[in-house]
Design a protein around this motif. Structure first.
Motif, mmCIF file in Angstrom:
data_model
loop_
_atom_site.group_PDB
_atom_site.id
_atom_site.type_symbol
_atom_site.label_atom_id
_atom_site.label_comp_id
_atom_site.label_asym_id
_atom_site.label_seq_id
_atom_site.Cartn_x
_atom_site.Cartn_y
_atom_site.Cartn_z
ATOM 1 N N LEU A 115 49.650 -35.701 28.425
ATOM 2 C CA LEU A 115 48.257 -36.103 28.317
ATOM 3 C C LEU A 115 47.460 -35.087 27.512
ATOM 4 O O LEU A 115 47.726 -33.884 27.564
ATOM 5 N N SER A 116 46.466 -35.594 26.786
ATOM 6 C CA SER A 116 45.578 -34.734 26.007
ATOM 7 C C SER A 116 44.152 -35.251 26.122
ATOM 8 O O SER A 116 43.888 -36.425 25.871
ATOM 9 N N ASP A 117 43.244 -34.377 26.528
ATOM 10 C CA ASP A 117 41.835 -34.755 26.654
ATOM 11 C C ASP A 117 41.189 -34.750 25.275
ATOM 12 O O ASP A 117 41.072 -33.707 24.633
ATOM 13 N N GLN A 118 40.770 -35.922 24.820
ATOM 14 C CA GLN A 118 40.156 -36.083 23.500
ATOM 15 C C GLN A 118 38.659 -36.383 23.586
ATOM 16 O O GLN A 118 38.049 -36.795 22.601
ATOM 17 N N SER A 119 38.060 -36.156 24.741
ATOM 18 C CA SER A 119 36.676 -36.571 24.983
ATOM 19 C C SER A 119 35.685 -36.005 23.980
ATOM 20 O O SER A 119 34.743 -36.681 23.571
ATOM 21 N N HIS A 120 35.865 -34.749 23.590
ATOM 22 C CA HIS A 120 34.929 -34.128 22.664
ATOM 23 C C HIS A 120 35.504 -34.013 21.256
ATOM 24 O O HIS A 120 34.896 -33.385 20.381
#
Length: 213
Positions: A115-120
């Motif tokens: 998983l990779s957080d791409q929110s910003h």
């Protein structure tokens, strides 16, 4: 040096379109607005990629978590608390609002995915209106005809040499198509100006930024 003060930093999240987006009319003045452009802010975006040979396990875990089948082709799946967006073979994006998905999904998919957080890291732009397809067709080679790209269909494409994840959302109340574009934040301002230039002949209605619903 003893007694020296340490600088304090305040990290404030800012939109990549903060300076480029100016609400109001743009382009031709003697016609009705043919395109509506709006930035959508304050969303959470998690990239989920199946580990080698674990797609079936990931799909099963995703179905248990979201209650819908994970998209295994260029389309989106709407769950109660998130939108699942196909982003390539054995991978998809989870678009949501509440900001709680990273920890929950890390546990749910700990054995089957990375998983990779791409929110910003991404900007989300909504494009709609009678001339939306015509404008987007200037910038992308994919077929945007309703038969080729119905509601819920998705695609990864390039617009003005910029990588974009595009999907067709629900039509507006007036029946006009809505296209959603996820673009890397560092290229968002450039693509925004490119779309304005491509849409100027139709007149553009630029809306204030909206909160993700």
């Amino acid at each position: 040096m003893e007694g020296a003060s340490v600088a304090e930093f305040s990290w404030i999240s800012r939109s990549p379109l903060e300076h480029a987006l100016v609400a109001g009319a743009y382009g031709a003045r003697d016609v009705e607005p043919g395109i509506s452009l709006t930035e959508v802010r304050n969303f959470d975006l998690i990239q989920i990629m199946a580990r080698r040979g674990r797609w079936a396990d990931l799909a099963s875990a995703a179905k248990a978590r979201f209650g819908v089948s994970v998209p295994d082709a260029p389309r989106v799946a709407q769950a109660e608390d998130a939108t699942l967006i196909w982003s390539g073979p054995d991978q998809f994006l989870v678009l949501s609002k509440d900001g709680k998905h990273m920890d929950i999904l890390s546990q749910a998919f700990s054995q089957s995915a990375s998983l990779s957080d791409q929110s910003h890291a991404r900007a989300l732009i909504s494009v709609s209106g009678a001339k939306a397809r015509t404008m987007l067709a200037k910038l992308s080679s994919i077929d945007l005809h309703p038969h080729a790209l119905p509601i819920g269909a998705a695609a990864t494409t390039s617009m003005d040499h910029t990588s974009v994840t595009l999907w067709r959302g629900k039509d507006r109340t007036d029946g006009q198509a809505v296209f959603n574009l996820l673009v890397f934040a560092t290229f968002a301002e450039s693509l925004w100006h490119t779309m304005l230039d491509a849409a100027a002949e139709y007149r553009v209605d630029i809306g204030h930024s909206e909160e993700f619903a």
